[in-house]
Write an enzyme that holds these catalytic residues in place. Structure first.
Site, mmCIF file in Angstrom:
data_model
loop_
_atom_site.group_PDB
_atom_site.id
_atom_site.type_symbol
_atom_site.label_atom_id
_atom_site.label_comp_id
_atom_site.label_asym_id
_atom_site.label_seq_id
_atom_site.Cartn_x
_atom_site.Cartn_y
_atom_site.Cartn_z
ATOM 1 N N THR A 1 1.712 2.101 5.525
ATOM 2 C CA THR A 1 3.018 2.089 6.194
ATOM 3 C C THR A 1 2.867 1.374 7.524
ATOM 4 O OG1 THR A 1 4.928 3.472 6.792
ATOM 5 C CG2 THR A 1 2.762 4.401 7.243
ATOM 6 N N ASN A 2 3.832 1.523 8.441
ATOM 7 C CA ASN A 2 3.757 0.846 9.740
ATOM 8 C C ASN A 2 4.289 1.772 10.825
ATOM 9 O OD1 ASN A 2 6.733 0.357 10.058
ATOM 10 N ND2 ASN A 2 6.374 -0.740 8.136
ATOM 11 N N ASP A 3 4.288 1.284 12.066
ATOM 12 C CA ASP A 3 4.613 2.130 13.223
ATOM 13 C C ASP A 3 6.103 2.329 13.481
ATOM 14 O OD1 ASP A 3 2.139 2.973 14.111
ATOM 15 O OD2 ASP A 3 1.769 1.114 15.212
ATOM 16 N N ARG B 1 10.386 6.114 5.764
ATOM 17 C CA ARG B 1 9.696 7.066 6.636
ATOM 18 C C ARG B 1 10.188 6.937 8.080
ATOM 19 N NH1 ARG B 1 6.333 7.291 10.191
ATOM 20 N NH2 ARG B 1 6.229 5.020 10.166
#
Ligand code: CTP
Ligand code: CA
Length: 226
Positions: free
Chosen positions: A33-35, A61
């Site tokens: 995933t990422n920030d 998310r």
């Protein structure tokens, strides 16, 4: 008065917003995933609802909380987000793609937890579908707003995305600047249209950035008679 004008400016409009970072699974307990926090997209959804729009928020998310008066659709992967957006695209008047969509996903998704073995593990990734580009290619009068996360050459990359993805506006984030981009409450953005830079919004709360973005959208849609 002013409050009334703002409260009604998107009445009767259907607004579709995407937010958050997509989750691309490797196995039942692991993912890429990422920030992205989802805050920018949630702020835009809230600001649109406050202007009287019928808002659907498609969220991957996120740490942001659900908003009263906004229909929340939760998804995980880029592929699920693509399907959720396409199902609602024909009816939408305005689409804002604030989500941080993974560019790559694992080629294989294991159905059981991957056990450790060798000292090194290579994971093969494949490109995801570009959701915004798909929407741009199928545009039928929707007002399409994309985001661009950049660390350099903002204008060039933003204008390239605007043209390639057939966007009406591109909101570029300089994710290398302090107080901007992923996982902050504040943002510094430059908003681009067909003619180039429209304006740079200085460091502000994301909710205020959202208000300014929606003012520009309302103004430009009414100027073209929509
Ligand atoms: N986007 C999308 N689907 C993807 C990748 C990106 O819809 N598979 C959308 C994002 O939601 C955003 C815009 O495209 O609105 C730009 O995303 P960004 O990551 O800045 O650009 P990319 O086109 O992915 O190019 P790169 O990451 O190489 O800069
Ligand atoms: Ca990308």
């Amino acid at each position: 008065g002013l409050w009334f004008a703002q409260s009604q400016s998107l009445r009767g409009k259907k607004v579709l917003v995407t937010a958050g970072g997509t989750v691309e699974r490797l196995d039942p307990v692991r993912y890429l995933t990422n920030d992205s926090s989802g805050k920018m997209g949630f702020s835009i959804a809230e600001a649109a609802a406050n202007r009287g729009a019928e808002v659907t928020l498609i969220a991957a998310r996120t740490t942001a909380e659900a908003i009263g008066g906004v229909t929340l659709v939760k998804v995980e992967s880029a592929e699920q987000m693509l399907q959720a957006v396409l199902e609602r695209y024909e009816d939408a008047d305005i689409v804002v793609k604030a989500a941080a969509v993974a560019d790559y996903r694992p080629v294989a998704v294991a159905d059981k937890k991957i056990k450790k073995s060798d000292e090194r593990l290579v994971i093969e990734l494949e490109r995801t579908t570009d959701i915004l580009q798909t929407l741009g290619e199928r545009k039928q009068g929707q007002y399409l707003v994309g985001f661009a996360a950049e660390t350099e050459q903002m204008e060039q990359y933003a204008m390239d995305k605007l043209h390639r993805k057939h966007c009406d506006l591109v909101v570029a984030n300089n994710v290398a600047e302090a107080g901007a981009g992923f996982n902050h409450d504040t943002n510094i953005v430059s908003i681009y249209g067909e003619e180039g830079l429209i304006e740079t919004v200085p460091l502000m709360q994301k909710r205020q950035v959202a208000d300014r973005l929606l003012e520009i959208i309302v103004q430009r849609m009414s100027a073209r008679g929509a």
